[in-house]
Write a protein that holds these residues in place. Sequence first.
Motif, mmCIF file in Angstrom:
data_model
loop_
_atom_site.group_PDB
_atom_site.id
_atom_site.type_symbol
_atom_site.label_atom_id
_atom_site.label_comp_id
_atom_site.label_asym_id
_atom_site.label_seq_id
_atom_site.Cartn_x
_atom_site.Cartn_y
_atom_site.Cartn_z
ATOM 1 N N GLY A 43 0.678 -1.263 0.010
ATOM 2 C CA GLY A 43 -0.125 -0.078 -0.070
ATOM 3 C C GLY A 43 0.932 1.332 0.023
ATOM 4 N N ARG A 44 1.945 1.171 0.690
ATOM 5 C CA ARG A 44 2.848 2.229 0.669
ATOM 6 C C ARG A 44 3.725 2.440 -0.775
ATOM 7 N NH1 ARG A 44 0.175 4.134 4.116
ATOM 8 N NH2 ARG A 44 0.719 4.232 6.472
ATOM 9 N N GLY A 45 3.445 1.374 -1.619
ATOM 10 C CA GLY A 45 4.265 1.436 -2.972
ATOM 11 C C GLY A 45 5.594 0.878 -2.850
ATOM 12 N N ASP A 46 5.965 0.243 -1.729
ATOM 13 C CA ASP A 46 7.356 -0.741 -1.622
ATOM 14 C C ASP A 46 7.346 -1.689 -2.679
ATOM 15 O OD1 ASP A 46 9.433 -2.034 -0.944
ATOM 16 O OD2 ASP A 46 9.026 -1.766 1.340
ATOM 17 N N LYS A 47 8.316 -1.588 -3.356
ATOM 18 C CA LYS A 47 8.364 -2.955 -4.500
ATOM 19 C C LYS A 47 9.272 -3.986 -4.304
ATOM 20 C CE LYS A 47 5.997 -0.841 -7.756
ATOM 21 N NZ LYS A 47 4.461 -1.396 -7.961
ATOM 22 N N THR A 48 9.944 -3.926 -2.835
ATOM 23 C CA THR A 48 10.929 -4.878 -2.328
ATOM 24 C C THR A 48 10.159 -6.335 -2.328
ATOM 25 O OG1 THR A 48 11.955 -3.358 -1.141
ATOM 26 C CG2 THR A 48 12.589 -5.608 -0.533
ATOM 27 N N PRO A 49 10.593 -7.144 -2.775
ATOM 28 C CA PRO A 49 10.104 -8.398 -2.861
ATOM 29 C C PRO A 49 9.894 -8.981 -1.460
ATOM 30 C CG PRO A 49 11.529 -8.841 -4.678
ATOM 31 C CD PRO A 49 12.023 -7.498 -3.803
ATOM 32 N N LEU A 50 8.839 -9.619 -1.015
ATOM 33 C CA LEU A 50 8.415 -9.932 0.386
ATOM 34 C C LEU A 50 8.412 -11.431 0.488
ATOM 35 C CD1 LEU A 50 5.707 -7.378 0.930
ATOM 36 C CD2 LEU A 50 7.919 -7.468 2.166
ATOM 37 N N ALA A 51 9.070 -12.206 1.321
ATOM 38 C CA ALA A 51 9.310 -13.675 1.529
ATOM 39 C C ALA A 51 7.892 -14.236 1.880
ATOM 40 C CB ALA A 51 10.341 -13.712 2.504
ATOM 41 N N GLY A 52 7.677 -15.579 1.603
ATOM 42 C CA GLY A 52 6.611 -16.307 1.988
ATOM 43 C C GLY A 52 6.947 -17.007 3.395
ATOM 44 N N PHE A 53 6.127 -17.743 3.966
ATOM 45 C CA PHE A 53 6.186 -18.231 5.073
ATOM 46 C C PHE A 53 5.737 -19.728 5.096
ATOM 47 C CE2 PHE A 53 2.220 -16.236 5.798
ATOM 48 C CZ PHE A 53 1.566 -17.008 6.707
ATOM 49 N N ASN A 54 6.195 -20.444 5.920
ATOM 50 C CA ASN A 54 5.692 -21.954 6.320
ATOM 51 C C ASN A 54 4.833 -21.985 7.673
ATOM 52 O OD1 ASN A 54 5.330 -24.459 7.133
ATOM 53 N ND2 ASN A 54 6.765 -24.974 5.354
ATOM 54 N N GLU A 55 3.432 -21.766 7.547
ATOM 55 C CA GLU A 55 2.647 -22.074 8.680
ATOM 56 C C GLU A 55 2.990 -22.973 9.745
ATOM 57 O OE1 GLU A 55 0.197 -23.814 5.404
ATOM 58 O OE2 GLU A 55 1.411 -22.003 5.477
ATOM 59 N N ASN A 56 3.181 -24.130 9.202
ATOM 60 C CA ASN A 56 3.661 -25.399 10.095
ATOM 61 C C ASN A 56 4.854 -25.023 10.935
ATOM 62 O OD1 ASN A 56 1.279 -27.238 9.314
ATOM 63 N ND2 ASN A 56 2.292 -27.286 7.364
ATOM 64 N N ASP A 57 5.922 -24.488 10.224
ATOM 65 C CA ASP A 57 7.201 -23.944 10.953
ATOM 66 C C ASP A 57 6.761 -23.113 12.287
ATOM 67 O OD1 ASP A 57 8.687 -25.737 9.424
ATOM 68 O OD2 ASP A 57 9.434 -24.017 8.255
ATOM 69 N N TYR A 58 5.633 -22.102 11.765
ATOM 70 C CA TYR A 58 5.473 -21.300 12.984
ATOM 71 C C TYR A 58 4.725 -22.049 13.982
ATOM 72 C CZ TYR A 58 6.589 -16.896 10.486
ATOM 73 O OH TYR A 58 7.457 -15.866 9.786
ATOM 74 N N ILE A 59 3.755 -22.778 13.514
ATOM 75 C CA ILE A 59 2.952 -23.418 14.614
ATOM 76 C C ILE A 59 3.923 -24.431 15.808
ATOM 77 C CG2 ILE A 59 1.336 -25.521 15.139
ATOM 78 C CD1 ILE A 59 0.144 -22.760 14.418
ATOM 79 N N ALA A 60 5.039 -24.859 14.985
ATOM 80 C CA ALA A 60 5.934 -25.683 15.678
ATOM 81 C C ALA A 60 6.757 -25.028 16.745
ATOM 82 C CB ALA A 60 6.946 -26.466 14.612
ATOM 83 N N GLU A 61 7.071 -23.760 16.409
ATOM 84 C CA GLU A 61 7.797 -22.826 17.234
ATOM 85 C C GLU A 61 7.144 -21.902 18.214
ATOM 86 O OE1 GLU A 61 11.311 -22.922 17.406
ATOM 87 O OE2 GLU A 61 11.153 -24.667 16.072
ATOM 88 N N SER A 62 5.694 -22.303 18.264
ATOM 89 C CA SER A 62 4.858 -21.227 19.025
ATOM 90 C C SER A 62 4.458 -21.447 20.317
ATOM 91 C CB SER A 62 3.503 -21.160 18.113
ATOM 92 O OG SER A 62 2.725 -22.357 18.283
ATOM 93 N N ASN A 63 4.170 -22.636 20.764
ATOM 94 C CA ASN A 63 3.887 -23.160 22.225
ATOM 95 C C ASN A 63 2.518 -22.418 22.237
ATOM 96 O OD1 ASN A 63 3.867 -24.114 24.467
ATOM 97 N ND2 ASN A 63 4.648 -22.260 25.472
ATOM 98 N N PHE A 64 1.438 -22.284 21.493
ATOM 99 C CA PHE A 64 0.185 -21.883 21.534
ATOM 100 C C PHE A 64 -0.713 -22.626 22.337
ATOM 101 C CE2 PHE A 64 0.426 -20.142 16.900
ATOM 102 C CZ PHE A 64 0.740 -18.834 17.447
ATOM 103 N N ASP A 65 -0.290 -24.044 22.544
ATOM 104 C CA ASP A 65 -1.162 -24.940 23.362
ATOM 105 C C ASP A 65 -0.625 -24.499 24.861
ATOM 106 O OD1 ASP A 65 -2.647 -26.080 21.451
ATOM 107 O OD2 ASP A 65 -1.074 -28.120 21.419
ATOM 108 N N GLY A 66 0.624 -24.043 25.298
ATOM 109 C CA GLY A 66 0.967 -23.724 26.536
ATOM 110 C C GLY A 66 0.336 -22.357 27.031
ATOM 111 N N LEU A 67 -0.259 -21.572 25.978
ATOM 112 C CA LEU A 67 -0.763 -20.250 26.316
ATOM 113 C C LEU A 67 -2.363 -20.499 26.911
ATOM 114 C CD1 LEU A 67 0.727 -18.081 23.661
ATOM 115 C CD2 LEU A 67 1.517 -18.205 25.960
ATOM 116 N N PRO A 68 -2.905 -19.456 27.647
ATOM 117 C CA PRO A 68 -4.104 -19.417 27.849
ATOM 118 C C PRO A 68 -4.997 -19.000 26.753
ATOM 119 C CG PRO A 68 -3.078 -18.377 29.753
ATOM 120 C CD PRO A 68 -2.244 -18.813 28.657
ATOM 121 N N ILE A 69 -6.088 -19.428 26.515
ATOM 122 C CA ILE A 69 -7.052 -19.037 25.623
ATOM 123 C C ILE A 69 -7.253 -17.364 25.426
ATOM 124 C CG2 ILE A 69 -9.292 -18.932 24.548
ATOM 125 C CD1 ILE A 69 -9.706 -21.779 25.333
#
Length: 176
Positions: A82-108
Motif C-alpha cells: 500500500g505504501r508502494g514498496d516494490k521490495t519482494p516479500l518472502a513467503g512463510f511456512n505456517e507449520n514451522d510457525y506452529i511448531a515454534e509457537s507454544n500456543f497450546d501452553g498459552l491460555p485462550i
Amino acid sequence: MIVRPEANEFPEYYVPYVKLVPEGNLLEILKDNFEKTTALFEGLSEEKGLYRYAPGKWSIKEVLGHMADTERIMSYRLLRVGRGDKTPLAGFNENDYIAESNFDGLPIKKLLEDFTAVRNATITLMNNLPENAWEKIGFANNTEITTRAIAYIIAGHALHHLKIINERYLVTGTIK
C-alpha cells in the motif's frame, strides 16, 4: 470502500479465501468476523482448546494462534504494498510457525488478546490507507499482488478458519 479484487490481482491459491468474503463493506465484515471469533473462543475451556479433530492436526488453540500470525504477516504485506514498496516479500511456512509457537501452553485469553491486537491494527491500517493505495501492486511470495487483494485475503483467511473450526471441531457450539 475497498473494492473486491479481480482474479489477476493475486495468486490462484488464494481464490478460495477471496471467494469466502461476502459482498459488502470489508471493514464491517472484518469486525463481524472478529465478534464471532471472540465469542467462540471465549466460550471454550482450556481443555477444549487443546482438542484436535485428528492426529497430526492443529489444536483449536493453534488455529487461533495461526490466525493471528497470518493476519500479522499479511497486514505487514498490505502496509508495504500500500505504501508502494516494490521490495519482494518472502513467503512463510505456517507449520514451522506452529511448531515454534507454544500456543497450546498459552491460555485462550492470551491468544485472544493477541488476535484482538492484530485485528484492531489491521482495521486501523485499512481505515487510514489513502484511496490510491488499494490498487498498488507489490511482490510477495514470488508473485504480484495488489493491496486490495491482500485485504480480501486477510478477511477470507479468517473466515476460512472460522468455517473449519465450526465444521471439524464443533457440533452446534460444542467440541465433538
